[in-house]
Motif scaffolding. Structure first.
Motif, PDB file in Angstrom:
ATOM      1  N   SER A 140      11.057 -14.743  26.481  1.00 54.81           N
ATOM      2  CA  SER A 140       9.930 -13.819  26.636  1.00 54.81           C
ATOM      3  C   SER A 140       9.121 -14.077  27.901  1.00 54.81           C
ATOM      4  O   SER A 140       8.193 -13.344  28.210  1.00 54.81           O
ATOM      5  CB  SER A 140       9.005 -13.918  25.413  1.00 54.81           C
ATOM      6  OG  SER A 140       8.461 -15.216  25.321  1.00 54.81           O
ATOM      7  N   GLU A 141       9.456 -15.140  28.650  1.00 60.66           N
ATOM      8  CA  GLU A 141       8.754 -15.453  29.890  1.00 60.66           C
ATOM      9  C   GLU A 141       9.766 -15.658  31.009  1.00 60.66           C
ATOM     10  O   GLU A 141      10.787 -16.305  30.822  1.00 60.66           O
ATOM     11  CB  GLU A 141       7.906 -16.712  29.728  1.00 60.66           C
ATOM     12  CG  GLU A 141       6.793 -16.557  28.725  1.00 60.66           C
ATOM     13  CD  GLU A 141       5.944 -17.816  28.608  1.00 60.66           C
ATOM     14  OE1 GLU A 141       6.162 -18.763  29.368  1.00 60.66           O
ATOM     15  OE2 GLU A 141       5.074 -17.829  27.740  1.00 60.66           O
ATOM     16  N   THR A 143       9.326 -17.414  33.782  1.00 57.36           N
ATOM     17  CA  THR A 143       9.258 -18.690  34.474  1.00 57.36           C
ATOM     18  C   THR A 143       8.278 -19.626  33.790  1.00 57.36           C
ATOM     19  O   THR A 143       7.460 -19.199  32.974  1.00 57.36           O
ATOM     20  CB  THR A 143       8.842 -18.464  35.946  1.00 57.36           C
ATOM     21  OG1 THR A 143       8.913 -19.694  36.641  1.00 57.36           O
ATOM     22  CG2 THR A 143       7.473 -17.878  36.066  1.00 57.36           C
ATOM     23  N   ASP A 144       8.362 -20.896  34.143  1.00 58.53           N
ATOM     24  CA  ASP A 144       7.341 -21.849  33.724  1.00 58.53           C
ATOM     25  C   ASP A 144       6.076 -21.571  34.528  1.00 58.53           C
ATOM     26  O   ASP A 144       6.145 -21.100  35.658  1.00 58.53           O
ATOM     27  CB  ASP A 144       7.796 -23.291  33.995  1.00 58.53           C
ATOM     28  CG  ASP A 144       8.998 -23.670  33.150  1.00 58.53           C
ATOM     29  OD1 ASP A 144       9.128 -23.153  32.029  1.00 58.53           O
ATOM     30  OD2 ASP A 144       9.811 -24.483  33.624  1.00 58.53           O
ATOM     31  N   GLY A 145       4.955 -21.923  33.999  1.00 58.78           N
ATOM     32  CA  GLY A 145       3.699 -21.746  34.725  1.00 58.78           C
ATOM     33  C   GLY A 145       3.502 -22.834  35.762  1.00 58.78           C
ATOM     34  O   GLY A 145       4.360 -23.676  35.995  1.00 58.78           O
TER      35      GLY A 145
END
Length: 180
Positions: A140-141, A143-145
């Protein structure tokens, strides 16, 4: 490489459409073996290519194949200004493709490959280097933040498109394929 180029040339004997022989990962100056670093800088080859990449491309053409080459445009261990770096990953620095200076470096690298005599360039890991994940790993994302592009006035899609346009324009008439 030359042995395989000979085979490919022989298999295509008589065909006016000459086949490509693509030199994959492992030719670059800073290749550190299986499971190690596989980025740039992209200015010269390692010791396994004593006559340089232009010499290799020329020898491949003499055999009757069209030379191709692989590169990973956004990963380097080369000295670059800190502000050009998007993040650290895979043993080097991932360059920020939202910066014009980075696009100029990518364009110079692509032009160099063309000037060496390569007729096809396979660029790899481009979106992986930006996102830090393969498509199937995104969930659902994307990339990493913890990171962001230097330019805040462009979307991620616009930045990636500009990277691809830079690769295309600097390649001139040679063929480009993307991997990843």
């Amino acid at each position: 490489i030359m042995e395989h180029a000979r085979w490919i040339a022989d298999w295509a004997d008589g065909s006016p459409n000459r086949p490509f022989m693509v030199v994959d990962d492992g030719w670059q100056c800073c290749h550190w073996g299986s499971g190690g670093y596989n980025g740039g800088p992209w200015r010269w080859a390692n010791e396994k290519f004593p006559d340089g990449m232009d010499g290799l491309a020329g020898r491949m053409k003499e055999l009757g194949v069209r030379p191709g080459i692989w590169f990973r445009p956004l990963l380097t261990v080369g000295e670059v200004p800190r502000e050009w770096k998007l993040k650290e990953a895979d043993g080097g620095s991932v360059l920020d493709p939202s910066r014009e200076e980075v696009l100029e470096l990518v364009a110079a690298d692509m032009k160099r490959l063309k000037d060496w005599g390569f007729e096809l360039v396979k660029h790899d890991f481009s979106t992986y280097d930006i996102f830090g994940r393969w498509g199937g790993w995104m969930g659902s994302e994307l990339t990493d933040g913890g990171w962001q592009f230097a330019r805040k006035d462009r979307t991620t899609a616009q930045i990636i498109r500009r990277l691809y346009e830079t690769l295309r324009q600097s390649a001139g008439e040679i063929s480009i394929i993307g991997c990843n």
